[in-house]
Design a protein around this motif. Structure first.
Motif, PDB file in Angstrom:
ATOM      1  N   CYS A  21       0.809  -1.217   0.000  1.00 16.58           N
ATOM      2  CA  CYS A  21       0.000   0.000   0.000  1.00 16.58           C
ATOM      3  C   CYS A  21       0.834   1.254   0.000  1.00 16.58           C
ATOM      4  N   ASP A  28       3.680   7.421   1.161  1.00 17.19           N
ATOM      5  CA  ASP A  28       2.235   7.280   1.184  1.00 17.19           C
ATOM      6  C   ASP A  28       1.677   8.447   0.392  1.00 17.19           C
ATOM      7  N   SER A  68     -13.599   1.006   5.691  1.00 13.34           N
ATOM      8  CA  SER A  68     -12.263   0.417   5.800  1.00 13.34           C
ATOM      9  C   SER A  68     -11.263   1.121   4.896  1.00 13.34           C
ATOM     10  N   GLU A  69     -10.525   2.026   5.472  1.00 12.26           N
ATOM     11  CA  GLU A  69      -9.467   2.704   4.719  1.00 12.26           C
ATOM     12  C   GLU A  69      -8.475   1.690   4.151  1.00 12.26           C
ATOM     13  N   GLU A  70      -8.112   0.712   4.965  1.00 11.97           N
ATOM     14  CA  GLU A  70      -7.129  -0.289   4.544  1.00 11.97           C
ATOM     15  C   GLU A  70      -7.590  -1.041   3.297  1.00 11.97           C
ATOM     16  N   LYS A  71      -8.861  -1.442   3.255  1.00 12.89           N
ATOM     17  CA  LYS A  71      -9.366  -2.171   2.081  1.00 12.89           C
ATOM     18  C   LYS A  71      -9.463  -1.271   0.857  1.00 12.89           C
ATOM     19  N   ARG A  73      -7.498   1.141   0.167  1.00 17.34           N
ATOM     20  CA  ARG A  73      -6.115   1.301  -0.295  1.00 17.34           C
ATOM     21  C   ARG A  73      -5.595   0.061  -1.027  1.00 17.34           C
ATOM     22  N   SER A  74      -6.247  -1.077  -0.856  1.00 17.59           N
ATOM     23  CA  SER A  74      -5.689  -2.334  -1.354  1.00 17.59           C
ATOM     24  C   SER A  74      -6.249  -2.809  -2.690  1.00 17.59           C
TER      25      SER A  74
END
Length: 176
Positions: A21, A28, A68-71, A73-74
């Motif tokens: 990511c 970033d 979900s920020e993480e998802k 980004r993925s």
């Protein structure tokens, strides 16, 4: 023509070249922000060259990215930008806005998304005539609906795997 050109552009761009990511340089590239209505979003701003305004791609995520920020980004375009090498980033003129829905239906988030879009356009040297909308799955449906409700705001819409209520198609077709 815009739909075809944007479809071709995104179909070439979206394939992913590697995991992770962060950009290949370890930076970033997306800022996580939240507006006064509580809408969280990721924003990538390329370096401006001269006095040119930036085009903008708005990406609506699928149901896996809810809250979900993480998802977010993925997958998709966000991941492509995050994993891109410097030569790609130097040639990529688009700002990328990725709102993060807190509900399982983009239509219930439009009242939060539109103020974010307005603020990003106003505050970041974005060309209002070159705002493109895309999304996949739940975001594909959301992009169809958002475009049918606010067609004049988008130069093109590129839904991926999103359904459209056929009764709404004339709200998109041939409008200016």
């Amino acid at each position: 023509w815009h739909l075809f050109r944007c479809n071709l552009f995104l179909s070439v761009m979206v394939p992913i070249s590697g995991p992770g990511c962060a950009s290949s340089s370890g930076r970033d590239l997306f800022s996580l922000k939240e507006n006064e209505n509580g809408m969280k979003y990721l924003l990538f701003l390329p370096t401006l060259t001269g006095n040119h305004l930036r085009p903008l791609i708005v990406c609506l995520h699928g149901s896996g990215g809810i809250s979900s920020e993480e998802k977010v980004r993925s997958v998709g375009l966000v991941k492509k930008v995050l994993t891109a090498d410097d030569s790609f980033l130097k040639s990529f003129p688009f700002a990328v806005l990725a709102p993060i829905a807190d509900k399982r239906n983009w239509e219930k988030c439009f009242d939060k998304v539109l103020p974010v879009l307005d603020a990003v356009i106003a505050d970041n040297f974005v060309d209002k005539s070159r705002v493109y909308l895309t999304g996949f799955s739940m975001g594909g449906h959301g992009s169809w609906r958002l475009c049918s409700l606010h067609r004049s705001r988008f130069a093109a819409v590129v839904p991926v795997c999103g359904f459209l209520d056929r009764s709404k198609k004339n709200k998109i077709k041939n409008q200016k």
